[in-house]
Design a protein around this motif. Structure first.
Motif, PDB file in Angstrom:
ATOM      1  N   GLU A  24       4.075   7.970  -7.403  1.00  0.00           N
ATOM      2  CA  GLU A  24       4.276   8.093  -5.954  1.00  0.00           C
ATOM      3  C   GLU A  24       3.287   9.094  -5.345  1.00  0.00           C
ATOM      4  O   GLU A  24       2.790   8.886  -4.242  1.00  0.00           O
ATOM      5  N   ARG A  27       0.186   7.377  -4.699  1.00  0.00           N
ATOM      6  CA  ARG A  27       0.248   6.559  -3.479  1.00  0.00           C
ATOM      7  C   ARG A  27       0.116   7.430  -2.234  1.00  0.00           C
ATOM      8  O   ARG A  27      -0.639   7.107  -1.321  1.00  0.00           O
ATOM      9  N   LYS A  34      -6.174  13.077  -0.683  1.00  0.00           N
ATOM     10  CA  LYS A  34      -5.595  13.754   0.472  1.00  0.00           C
ATOM     11  C   LYS A  34      -4.908  15.053   0.060  1.00  0.00           C
ATOM     12  O   LYS A  34      -4.436  15.194  -1.048  1.00  0.00           O
ATOM     13  N   PRO A  37       0.796  19.549   1.874  1.00  0.00           N
ATOM     14  CA  PRO A  37       1.173  20.943   2.159  1.00  0.00           C
ATOM     15  C   PRO A  37       2.254  21.475   1.231  1.00  0.00           C
ATOM     16  O   PRO A  37       2.718  22.598   1.396  1.00  0.00           O
ATOM     17  N   THR A  38       2.635  20.675   0.226  1.00  0.00           N
ATOM     18  CA  THR A  38       3.866  20.915  -0.527  1.00  0.00           C
ATOM     19  C   THR A  38       3.987  22.309  -1.153  1.00  0.00           C
ATOM     20  O   THR A  38       5.052  22.905  -1.144  1.00  0.00           O
TER      21      THR A  38
ATOM     22  N   THR B  82       9.061  13.617   1.823  1.00  0.00           N
ATOM     23  CA  THR B  82       9.533  14.741   1.007  1.00  0.00           C
ATOM     24  C   THR B  82       8.486  15.838   0.846  1.00  0.00           C
ATOM     25  O   THR B  82       8.776  17.024   0.995  1.00  0.00           O
ATOM     26  N   LEU B  83       7.242  15.418   0.543  1.00  0.00           N
ATOM     27  CA  LEU B  83       6.214  16.411   0.228  1.00  0.00           C
ATOM     28  C   LEU B  83       5.777  17.202   1.458  1.00  0.00           C
ATOM     29  O   LEU B  83       5.065  18.187   1.340  1.00  0.00           O
ATOM     30  N   PHE B  84       6.195  16.749   2.642  1.00  0.00           N
ATOM     31  CA  PHE B  84       5.778  17.402   3.878  1.00  0.00           C
ATOM     32  C   PHE B  84       6.895  18.224   4.502  1.00  0.00           C
ATOM     33  O   PHE B  84       6.728  18.786   5.572  1.00  0.00           O
ATOM     34  N   THR B  99       6.077   5.284  -0.780  1.00  0.00           N
ATOM     35  CA  THR B  99       5.326   5.252   0.469  1.00  0.00           C
ATOM     36  C   THR B  99       4.465   3.997   0.453  1.00  0.00           C
ATOM     37  O   THR B  99       3.733   3.767  -0.506  1.00  0.00           O
ATOM     38  N   GLU B 133      -1.866  12.024   7.762  1.00  0.00           N
ATOM     39  CA  GLU B 133      -2.666  11.778   6.561  1.00  0.00           C
ATOM     40  C   GLU B 133      -3.175  10.345   6.508  1.00  0.00           C
ATOM     41  O   GLU B 133      -4.079  10.034   5.754  1.00  0.00           O
ATOM     42  N   TYR B 134      -2.539   9.467   7.267  1.00  0.00           N
ATOM     43  CA  TYR B 134      -2.898   8.054   7.139  1.00  0.00           C
ATOM     44  C   TYR B 134      -3.701   7.525   8.318  1.00  0.00           C
ATOM     45  O   TYR B 134      -4.167   6.395   8.266  1.00  0.00           O
TER      46      TYR B 134
END
Lengths: 312, 198
Positions: A24, A27, A34, A37-38, B82-84, B99, B133-134
């Motif tokens: 993931e 992806r 890219k 910010p995690t 989640t990562l953001f 995603t 980001e996209y």
């Protein structure tokens, strides 16, 4: 999970969780291009007591992709060359406030000691400890095998994977044998008897001394580097003789099944364990392994320090 | 207007109750679809992105309704935020969801984000970061099945299926047949919280 020290600490579900997370992340980052910010505001220290290019760069890049601050510390040119102990280095890092320590060390168990001695609260990832383990490499290899041979299945039931060469000195081999077999693959180790560890019969793999006899049954073959720097004994008569019996050349690659893939954890000794022709050939997934290394390292970092860090 | 129930010791606990059944949900979604069509006008420029987990089936249903109204197949995708998130450190790391950005991309599109429950607004803030980001959509809008209030950020929805005033001691769960085998919206005291809570 707070540390990643050994693949033997991972349940099958832990492993699948890391591999799914890596997929993931790939992806979300569109192949790692890219920035996420995690891990903003977290500090990752790369503590390298042994030479390494690809692993160190891969960890550095993984941490930077997740916006962590990265501090790289190599033993050369540091206080270690003045005689500082692992413990004192750890206490220094604690005082500086590291959230994660990625450690490579020539002594087996160094990563475990760093994680569990009570010197610091950071998460620890083992990036190779002597002959013991290199879990993120094995995870990268599992991700590569999954992408090529089992894209839609959860596990590796029915796959036969050969690991060829210096199993005795190879932490990559050890981590792979335990990880791949835990996912359901049948692992065959092919090596001269002198390069097999004692008690290999207790490991979850079978042993063969003939590469030619083993090739037709393999879905994936992993060639191990002949580790000249650890060859302090006489393990085989000459490189040429080793290469003739255990090297992967075009003729041998031709006797693999059509779908079989060729892996090598790198760095390669072209002409010794693998010929340039095979290393650059269509079956080779060696560059995929490098790309997947980045993904699993990002996944491990996210899973270990992305969320609430529990004091364990 | 629902009075917040008292969960202090000694008071009888109010059990969970269903506030929307399958018909309510499908009517709300149909209304949302018509609102989107009316508002956007040119649906050929539309991209609908569901926020996992339950935003994704909602996005698919919305796209299906719009196709029935306008005869145009709207690209649907999913966006895992989640990562953001800015509250990652408040809980253990969560498994990532899929995603999937439609192949047409989001540049210069009208992107509609879809989620099940709008609560603090932090998920949507993260989604806006993730969208960056996209690409650069022309317009970003938000559709939610339930708006339960208690915003912590200046964020609002463009399309709301149901406004549901709630107490902070309650949880709102949306169940969808694609995931939970039944369509319903439930309010329950926080202690009984189960998956699907926003």
């Amino acid at each position: 999970m707070k540390h990643l020290i050994s693949v033997q600490d991972l349940s099958r579900n832990d492993t699948l969780h890391i591999l799914d997370t890596a997929r993931e992340l790939d992806r979300v980052t569109n192949g790692g291009s890219k920035l996420l910010p995690t891990l903003r505001g977290r500090t990752v220290v790369n503590l390298f007591y042994e030479d390494s290019t690809r692993t160190r760069l891969s960890f550095e890049r993984a941490a930077k992709r997740l916006s962590a601050d990265v501090v790289t510390f190599s033993a050369k040119g540091s206080s270690v060359s003045k005689g500082e102990s692992l413990k004192d280095t750890a206490l220094t890092l604690k005082a500086m406030g590291a959230d994660m320590i990625v450690v490579r060390h020539p002594s087996p168990g160094a990563a475990h000691r760093l994680a569990h001695a009570g010197w610091l609260e950071s998460s620890v990832i083992n990036a190779g400890d002597g002959k013991h383990e290199h879990p993120t490499q094995a995870l990268a290899d599992a991700l590569t095998i999954r992408a090529h041979l089992r894209p839609d299945a959860v596990d590796f039931d029915g796959l036969t994977i050969g690991i060829v060469g210096d199993v005795l000195h190879s932490r990559v081999a050890r981590s792979n044998i335990f990880l791949l077999s835990s996912l359901g693959a049948k692992v065959v180790v092919v090596s001269p008897p002198t390069l097999l560890p004692v008690k290999i019969e207790n490991w979850p793999c079978t042993v063969s001394y003939s590469l030619d006899a083993t090739l037709p049954e393999l879905d994936a073959i992993m060639m191990l580097r002949v580790q000249q720097e650890r060859m302090n004994g006489t393990f085989f008569p000459s490189e040429l003789e080793y290469s003739r019996a255990f090297g992967l050349n075009r003729a041998r690659a031709a006797s693999l099944p059509d779908h079989a893939i060729v892996l090598h954890p790198g760095p390669m000794n072209r002409g010794v364990e693998i010929t340039a022709e095979v290393a650059d050939g269509i079956r080779s997934v060696i560059t995929d392994q490098v790309a997947n290394g980045l993904k699993v390292r990002m996944a491990a970092m996210y899973l270990l320090i992305g969320g609430e860090v529990n004091v364990a | 207007m629902t009075e917040p129930h008292n969960t202090a010791p000694g008071y009888p606990r109010i059990a969970s109750r269903i506030v929307a059944d399958p018909d309510d949900i499908s009517r709300a979604l149909r209304r949302l679809s018509h609102q989107v069509v009316e508002n956007v006008k040119d649906v050929s420029n539309l991209v609908i992105l569901g926020i996992p987990t339950r935003g994704v089936p909602l996005a698919q249903r919305l796209a299906k309704n719009i196709e029935e109204i306008e005869g145009f197949t709207v690209p649907v995708g999913s966006l895992d935020v989640t990562l953001f998130r800015d509250d990652l450190r408040l809980r253990p790391s969560k498994a990532l969801e899929q995603t999937l950005i439609p192949s047409v991309g989001i540049d210069d599109k009208v992107v509609i984000l879809v989620d099940d429950v709008l609560f603090s607004g932090r998920t949507i803030r993260a989604a806006l970061d993730a969208l960056n980001e996209y690409g650069r959509p022309a317009v970003v809008q938000l559709a939610v099945l339930v708006d339960r209030g208690h915003r912590e950020l200046p964020i609002r929805a463009d399309y709301v299926g149901k406004n549901l005033p709630t107490s902070l001691s309650e949880n709102v769960s949306v169940h969808l047949s694609e995931i939970d085998s039944v369509d319903q919206v439930i309010i329950q005291p926080k202690e009984q919280s189960i998956e699907g809570t926003a």
